[in-house]
Motif scaffolding. Structure first.
Motif, short mmCIF file in Angstrom:
data_model
loop_
_atom_site.label_atom_id
_atom_site.label_comp_id
_atom_site.label_asym_id
_atom_site.label_seq_id
_atom_site.Cartn_x
_atom_site.Cartn_y
_atom_site.Cartn_z
N ILE A 83 -20.07 -26.82 6.28
CA ILE A 83 -19.60 -27.59 5.48
C ILE A 83 -20.10 -27.46 4.03
O ILE A 83 -21.67 -27.83 3.99
CB ILE A 83 -19.48 -29.10 6.31
CG1 ILE A 83 -17.90 -28.94 6.94
CG2 ILE A 83 -19.60 -29.98 4.80
CD1 ILE A 83 -17.94 -30.96 7.64
N PHE A 84 -19.41 -27.45 2.53
CA PHE A 84 -19.64 -26.90 1.46
C PHE A 84 -19.47 -28.48 1.28
O PHE A 84 -18.61 -28.72 0.90
CB PHE A 84 -19.09 -25.73 1.14
CG PHE A 84 -19.79 -25.77 -0.61
CD1 PHE A 84 -21.36 -25.09 -0.26
CD2 PHE A 84 -18.98 -24.93 -1.21
CE1 PHE A 84 -21.41 -24.73 -1.78
CE2 PHE A 84 -19.38 -24.37 -2.66
CZ PHE A 84 -20.53 -24.74 -2.86
N SER A 119 -9.15 -21.96 2.84
CA SER A 119 -9.89 -23.46 2.56
C SER A 119 -9.40 -24.42 2.72
O SER A 119 -7.88 -24.81 2.66
CB SER A 119 -10.63 -24.02 1.54
OG SER A 119 -10.69 -22.19 0.58
N VAL A 120 -10.04 -25.20 3.40
CA VAL A 120 -10.02 -26.89 3.83
C VAL A 120 -10.83 -27.88 3.17
O VAL A 120 -12.08 -27.96 3.19
CB VAL A 120 -9.54 -27.16 5.52
CG1 VAL A 120 -9.65 -28.30 5.66
CG2 VAL A 120 -9.59 -26.07 6.24
N PHE A 121 -10.08 -28.50 2.69
CA PHE A 121 -10.92 -29.02 1.50
C PHE A 121 -10.76 -30.91 2.13
O PHE A 121 -9.05 -31.17 1.81
CB PHE A 121 -10.48 -29.14 -0.22
CG PHE A 121 -10.97 -28.82 -1.27
CD1 PHE A 121 -12.99 -29.08 -1.09
CD2 PHE A 121 -11.31 -29.18 -2.30
CE1 PHE A 121 -13.92 -29.07 -1.86
CE2 PHE A 121 -12.01 -29.57 -3.87
CZ PHE A 121 -13.09 -29.75 -3.34
N ARG A 122 -11.50 -31.50 1.95
CA ARG A 122 -11.20 -33.12 2.66
C ARG A 122 -11.68 -33.64 1.39
O ARG A 122 -12.99 -34.10 1.04
CB ARG A 122 -11.82 -32.96 3.36
CG ARG A 122 -11.71 -34.80 4.35
CD ARG A 122 -12.63 -34.89 5.75
NE ARG A 122 -12.80 -36.02 6.05
CZ ARG A 122 -13.85 -36.32 6.31
NH1 ARG A 122 -14.94 -35.93 6.77
NH2 ARG A 122 -14.04 -37.55 6.76
N CYS A 123 -11.10 -34.66 0.41
CA CYS A 123 -11.56 -35.69 -0.39
C CYS A 123 -11.76 -36.98 0.16
O CYS A 123 -11.56 -37.68 0.86
CB CYS A 123 -10.69 -36.26 -0.92
SG CYS A 123 -11.40 -37.53 -2.51
N LEU A 124 -13.53 -37.69 0.37
CA LEU A 124 -14.09 -38.23 0.37
C LEU A 124 -14.13 -39.90 -0.85
O LEU A 124 -14.01 -40.76 -0.12
CB LEU A 124 -15.51 -37.96 0.74
CG LEU A 124 -15.46 -37.63 2.87
CD1 LEU A 124 -15.49 -35.64 2.07
CD2 LEU A 124 -16.54 -37.67 3.31
N GLU A 125 -14.04 -39.17 -1.82
CA GLU A 125 -13.91 -39.80 -3.02
C GLU A 125 -13.49 -39.31 -3.76
O GLU A 125 -14.25 -37.86 -3.87
CB GLU A 125 -16.29 -40.37 -2.98
CG GLU A 125 -16.37 -41.70 -2.28
CD GLU A 125 -17.68 -42.13 -2.93
OE1 GLU A 125 -17.84 -42.77 -3.85
OE2 GLU A 125 -18.75 -41.81 -2.11
N CYS A 126 -13.31 -40.33 -4.72
CA CYS A 126 -13.02 -39.48 -6.33
C CYS A 126 -12.38 -40.48 -7.21
O CYS A 126 -12.14 -42.06 -6.71
CB CYS A 126 -11.31 -38.48 -5.99
SG CYS A 126 -10.37 -39.30 -4.92
N MET A 273 -16.31 -34.04 -2.20
CA MET A 273 -15.58 -33.62 -1.22
C MET A 273 -16.11 -32.44 -0.21
O MET A 273 -17.41 -31.49 -0.52
CB MET A 273 -14.28 -32.30 -2.03
CG MET A 273 -13.73 -33.55 -3.35
SD MET A 273 -12.67 -33.92 -3.34
CE MET A 273 -10.79 -32.91 -2.97
N HIS A 274 -15.49 -32.14 1.26
CA HIS A 274 -16.58 -31.09 1.92
C HIS A 274 -15.03 -30.25 1.97
O HIS A 274 -13.57 -30.17 2.36
CB HIS A 274 -16.45 -32.28 2.95
CG HIS A 274 -17.50 -33.03 3.47
ND1 HIS A 274 -18.24 -34.03 4.21
CD2 HIS A 274 -18.81 -33.13 2.63
CE1 HIS A 274 -19.11 -34.61 4.35
NE2 HIS A 274 -19.31 -34.25 2.97
N ARG A 275 -15.77 -28.62 1.93
CA ARG A 275 -14.85 -27.99 2.78
C ARG A 275 -15.20 -27.13 3.25
O ARG A 275 -16.51 -26.91 3.42
CB ARG A 275 -14.64 -27.06 0.69
CG ARG A 275 -13.91 -25.79 0.43
CD ARG A 275 -14.12 -24.78 -0.26
NE ARG A 275 -15.28 -23.17 -0.24
CZ ARG A 275 -14.99 -22.53 -1.45
NH1 ARG A 275 -14.79 -23.03 -2.70
NH2 ARG A 275 -15.90 -22.21 -0.92
#
Ligand SMILES: [Fe+2]
Length: 290
Positions: A83-84, A119-126, A273-275
């Protein structure tokens, strides 16, 4: 079948899938349908995944293939080297993630011999109304080219030169590349049009950032031709601009789409974000299986 539903994001590409909980195991039959939709649509959106764990994201991503571990090891999530972390947040005087994603269109790791599959990009805060990600379909761009240009690009090979691009665009901001980094990123040749290995569909495979020239063509002529293709890719109404909400996951196919980051107020708002990045194969002009 769990019976997930589909909603198109654009007329030419992109789907939202609903009725899937990515924290739960997905049966093979359902996963195969997700994978087929991913290859066909280029982008998948899953909303409401705020409850999933880093391990869930890794497990889901790994079903598409082995994952990359980013070279910027200081931004990997502790305990999860796959996880980047992408973020502008500073804790204890240090950035917790890579900040300032590319504002120019690219597909991830296209300058490597084997660019990323997806790529799988997940939003935690924005932030509420900025920091979007824009996407274009390079399959739709190929289809929209005049026949004559399609024929020209069908025959061309593009030289990707990461170090050349870095020297021009990034060296002033991030400092020069080390000799070791330079040695890891020699110029690479890829076909300008690649066939999707799972659907056989042709896509332009180009980049605003890293393509230095086409093989057998001067840099000036190459850049003019590249600009012509990119103008078609970015034509009005061809972009999907994703406005993030916490809990969103967008995964994109690096073989048939490009993306870019949109600006936001990096000083006064938080974005986290976690990629995960899926390893890919060498781009081929013709598909070997489909
Ligand atoms: Fe990217």
């Amino acid at each position: 079948m769990s019976g997930f539903k589909k909603r198109p994001l654009m007329s030419t590409f992109g789907l939202e899938l609903t009725g899937i909980d990515l924290s739960k195991p997905i049966a093979d039959e359902d996963f195969n349908a997700v994978r087929q939709n991913f290859s066909d649509a280029g982008i998948l959106l899953f909303r409401g995944q705020g409850h999933i764990s880093p391990a869930d994201q890794v497990n889901f991503s790994q079903r598409f293939g082995p994952l990359e571990e980013h070279v910027l090891t200081q931004f990997l999530l502790p305990g999860y080297p796959e996880i980047f972390v992408v973020s502008n947040i500073i804790e204890g005087g240090k950035h917790i993630g890579a900040h300032g994603g590319s504002k120019e269109y690219h597909s991830d790791l296209a300058y490597l011999e084997k660019p990323s599959l997806g790529s799988v990009f997940r939003c935690l805060e924005c932030p509420e109304s900025s920091g979007e990600t824009s996407f274009v379909s390079m399959a739709a761009a190929y289809d929209a080219l005049p026949k004559k240009l399609q024929g020209i690009f069908d025959e061309l090979d593009a030289v990707y030169d990461y170090a050349w691009s870095y020297d021009r665009r990034m060296a002033k901001i991030r400092g020069p590349l080390s000799e070791a980094q330079r040695a890891k990123t020699p110029p690479i040749v890829h076909p300008a049009v690649r066939a999707h290995p799972e659907t056989g569909r042709k896509s332009l495979f180009l980049s605003d950032i890293w393509v230095r020239h086409f093989v057998g063509m001067s840099e000036d002529d190459s850049q003019a031709l590249l600009a012509e293709a990119m103008e078609v890719a970015k034509r009005p109404d061809a972009e999907y601009k994703h406005s993030w909400r916490p809990g969103d996951i967008v995964m994109w196919d690096n073989r048939s789409t490009m993306h870019r980051a949109c600006p936001f107020d990096e000083k006064n708002t938080r974005r986290l974000m976690h990629r995960t990045t899926i390893k890919g194969d060498r781009p081929l002009r013709a598909a070997t299986k489909h």
